[in-house]
Design an enzyme around this catalytic site. Structure first.
Site, mmCIF file in Angstrom:
data_model
loop_
_atom_site.group_PDB
_atom_site.id
_atom_site.type_symbol
_atom_site.label_atom_id
_atom_site.label_comp_id
_atom_site.label_asym_id
_atom_site.label_seq_id
_atom_site.Cartn_x
_atom_site.Cartn_y
_atom_site.Cartn_z
ATOM 1 N N LEU A 175 4.596 -10.308 -11.528
ATOM 2 C CA LEU A 175 3.536 -11.235 -11.130
ATOM 3 C C LEU A 175 2.309 -10.476 -10.640
ATOM 4 O O LEU A 175 1.179 -10.892 -10.882
ATOM 5 C CB LEU A 175 4.034 -12.173 -10.018
ATOM 6 C CG LEU A 175 4.651 -13.503 -10.443
ATOM 7 C CD1 LEU A 175 5.643 -13.371 -11.562
ATOM 8 C CD2 LEU A 175 5.288 -14.202 -9.260
ATOM 9 N N GLN A 176 2.540 -9.364 -9.928
ATOM 10 C CA GLN A 176 1.414 -8.645 -9.341
ATOM 11 C C GLN A 176 0.569 -7.924 -10.380
ATOM 12 O O GLN A 176 -0.633 -7.837 -10.249
ATOM 13 C CB GLN A 176 1.888 -7.659 -8.264
ATOM 14 C CG GLN A 176 2.675 -6.460 -8.743
ATOM 15 C CD GLN A 176 3.523 -5.835 -7.639
ATOM 16 O OE1 GLN A 176 3.037 -5.143 -6.757
ATOM 17 N NE2 GLN A 176 4.823 -6.092 -7.691
ATOM 18 N N ASP A 229 -0.522 2.212 -10.769
ATOM 19 C CA ASP A 229 -0.026 3.172 -9.778
ATOM 20 C C ASP A 229 -1.151 4.000 -9.154
ATOM 21 O O ASP A 229 -0.929 4.679 -8.143
ATOM 22 C CB ASP A 229 1.010 4.105 -10.409
ATOM 23 C CG ASP A 229 2.267 3.355 -10.811
ATOM 24 O OD1 ASP A 229 2.551 2.319 -10.185
ATOM 25 O OD2 ASP A 229 2.938 3.783 -11.760
ATOM 26 N N MET A 263 5.239 -3.106 -5.963
ATOM 27 C CA MET A 263 5.506 -1.993 -6.875
ATOM 28 C C MET A 263 4.984 -0.667 -6.304
ATOM 29 O O MET A 263 4.247 -0.658 -5.321
ATOM 30 C CB MET A 263 4.878 -2.283 -8.230
ATOM 31 C CG MET A 263 5.678 -3.301 -9.047
ATOM 32 S SD MET A 263 4.880 -3.654 -10.636
ATOM 33 C CE MET A 263 6.317 -4.102 -11.627
#
Lengths: 419, 419
Positions: free
Chosen positions: A296-297, A144, A190
């Site tokens: 996946l990321q 993040d 995300m």
């Protein structure tokens, strides 16, 4: 010299490079066996400390520890578990101290994001209060990218690279098809609170790709958004949309929360991407495709950023060195010295200034129209994705390591509650 | 020697390696400039032939043509456009012949899947019937891997590699989190009719990962499936599910088609992954995550299989050589000679045997319980994913080429209808 053991734990959502930090901690500790006896890793994070499930990392081979550098996920297991505030319920913190005492642990390395920094800080204070001082060092980690006082967070650069590359590749595909088929491609990424990851998708415009980015920081305006998509399709023949999972309507409601019900009346939990794609289709009838990258990321070690891997390792190593210098309640950080060529050094931040502070994306990083990134943002992002650091392959697949994770014999009774 | 021009077109859904075939066609044609004058590429596939939008590939530099080898998508544009059957409406086929005649085209290279093979065959027959014979060679391409008479199809090996790697990476992530958080991860993959791509996800079991594969070939049995997931979660703590977009209920209805409606009563088109994830959650309340790879999987040139790239190139080159040998209405193929070490040679198939024949996955490739792949399947799959063939990078992102795509001056009037 006084030899103490160290405790290391992975916390929160894992990344493609959190094991590189583990590798940095363990390899550096092994170089200082005159001061650090063993690194015990928490099985499934801090939960492993509470339940006395301590991985004996000395029983892992040098080769396997080295392989952590290129293995995604959390090699010892991580957890989402918030310790009770010791001012309300001291049992968990007391248990941690019992464990530390029983296993002669003098160093605490906690590898996580903002919540973990807070926990790490509390452990340092509590232990000193109780007369069994622990040197608690936080190793930053979060895709993040929202920790303060560090230029970036390990894990982010690799996700950014994955999203930028994927957005470009999928857009090349759509561009090929748009004459008679797909005209709009929507990729969900995300980032529930901040648009750092979505911003990476915005770099696709440097390849001439018409991309619209939907940030959580910008309230979703359906009419303006649809006009922007139409403008791109008219001008370029197609349009790519990168939508953050945290994108919201002006009233704060997530786009992903459409109150949809299936044929049986059950809640149908979807993502933001299908919502956006269907919205565009209903208005313009453009043929569309959508993708949701999800885990996946953040696990895509195969396309990790070399700088990110390097920094993850160095911050793990720096944490051990800070501990050996006698520091406590601190976190090693990345200090950027220049954008191009990219140069940085390792700094130090006090945990009291890190805990519970969230760093948002500066408004100056988002283009005025709200649908893309500025040059300033690009100068920030590009260096973090620099370089490729491929894992070794065998038979066409990566040779990721799975550790043995043998536990140290228990010395205490069971914890008062089961987790 | 008689010099003729060639026409090359990309057809249907593009892949990570279709441009490698284009590269093979153009580079090989350039080596035979005594026989082939220019390769004209259809702008957006066969549509470009109908509309006389022919890309002058001679105006592209040698470096840019070479860069096609590592650039995903369709460099000249592709299309989904089915030509009318010439026995019912000859206008399109007649137009093609006019274009070929006007631009002195003697070779027709068509790069696509099953439908394209059929078109290619019809063009060969029609042109010979009309007294302007064209040597029509089909260059196989399809991520669906469903063309007959070839061991595999260019495009498939790279998707298989992407899905296998992604399944392994995401599973490592879930394995780290499962003690306190995510227990089930669902990845949706392409493949509406055949489970070739889903099968690649099944290889994750060779990493000790508990993976359940849902094939389109196996009717979905909710009860048995849920029992299998529960068994894995109980035994391993987590479970990965790879679901093919083409997975269906016994009555033939797609899982993805749940008749869901949003709050406004609009059809809410979802994928199979959220349906499966929600089904598991409703039964067991396991925390879950899901991803839909969609175009990401077929455009992921960054993780292409080296063997796949090589075969895509070689089949493009072989098509030109077959044409120069005087062959017509054929397709170069891959003939497997051995699994390990993997050896193959280029063969030839007659288009009349290729057109409209779909190759399904043998039942012997699917495990008896229907949820995984057999050793025989693995022996087939592994060689196709062998080797890495990374594109060059600059500033952390791949250096993919965008061609100039300058058109040849028009010689004819407009087509009778607009496309």
């Amino acid at each position: 010299m006084n030899v103490k053991n160290a405790f290391y734990a992975q916390s929160g959502g894992v990344t493609a490079v959190i094991n590189a930090s583990a590798c940095g901690v363990i390899e550096t500790a092994r170089k200082h066996s005159d001061r650090i006896g063993n690194v015990f890793a928490g099985r499934n994070g801090i939960v492993g400390a509470l339940t006395e499930e301590l991985v004996d990392t000395n029983r892992e081979t040098r080769e396997d520890i080295a392989a952590l550098r290129y293995t995604p996920g959390g090699a010892f297991g991580s957890c989402r578990y918030k310790l009770a505030d010791p001012e309300k319920d001291r049992r968990e913190f007391e248990r941690l101290l019992e464990i530390f005492r029983a296993h002669d642990i003098g160093y605490f390395f906690y590898n996580g994001g903002g919540d973990s920094a807070d926990t790490c800080y509390k452990i340092s204070r509590f232990s000193s209060l109780m007369g069994y001082p622990i040197q608690a060092i936080h190793v930053p980690k979060t895709i993040d990218n929202d920790l303060p006082l560090t230029d970036c967070c390990p894990g982010f650069g690799s996700v950014a690279k994955y999203i930028a590359v994927s957005t470009i590749e999928a857009s090349f595909d759509v561009r090929s098809m748009c004459r008679t088929s797909t005209r709009v491609f929507v990729l969900e990424v995300m980032g529930r609170h901040a648009g750092w990851i979505a911003a990476a998708g915005g770099l696709a415009e440097d390849y001439g790709i018409p991309v619209v980015v939907l940030f959580p920081e910008v309230a979703f305006d359906e009419k303006r958004f649809l006009a922007k998509v139409e403008e791109n399709v008219t001008r370029f023949g197609y349009c790519t949309v990168v939508v953050s999972e945290g994108c919201r309507y002006p009233d704060g409601k997530f786009l992903a929360d459409q109150g949809a019900r299936d044929a049986f009346g059950h809640a149908h939990l979807g993502g933001a991407a299908p919502v956006v794609a269907n919205m565009i289709h209903e208005k313009f009838a453009y043929p569309f495709h959508w993708a949701v990258a999800n885990y996946l990321q953040r696990s895509a070690r195969h396309i990790a950023s070399a700088i990110d891997v390097e920094q993850a390792y160095e911050l793990g190593a720096a944490a051990v060195e800070l501990a050996l210098e006698g520091r406590n309640a601190v976190m090693p950080t990345i200090e950027r010295l220049s954008d191009e060529p990219y140069r940085y050094k390792i700094g130090v931040a006090d945990l009291k200034d890190v805990a519970n502070v969230e760093k948002f994306m500066p408004r100056s990083f988002i283009r005025e129209d709200g649908y893309g990134v500025t040059e300033e943002c690009k100068r920030y992002l590009y260096p973090l994705m620099q370089g490729e650091n491929y894992p070794p392959y065998q038979k066409g697949l990566p040779e990721y390591v799975t550790l043995q994770n043998r536990l140290v014999p228990r010395k205490l009774g069971p914890f008062y509650k089961s987790i």
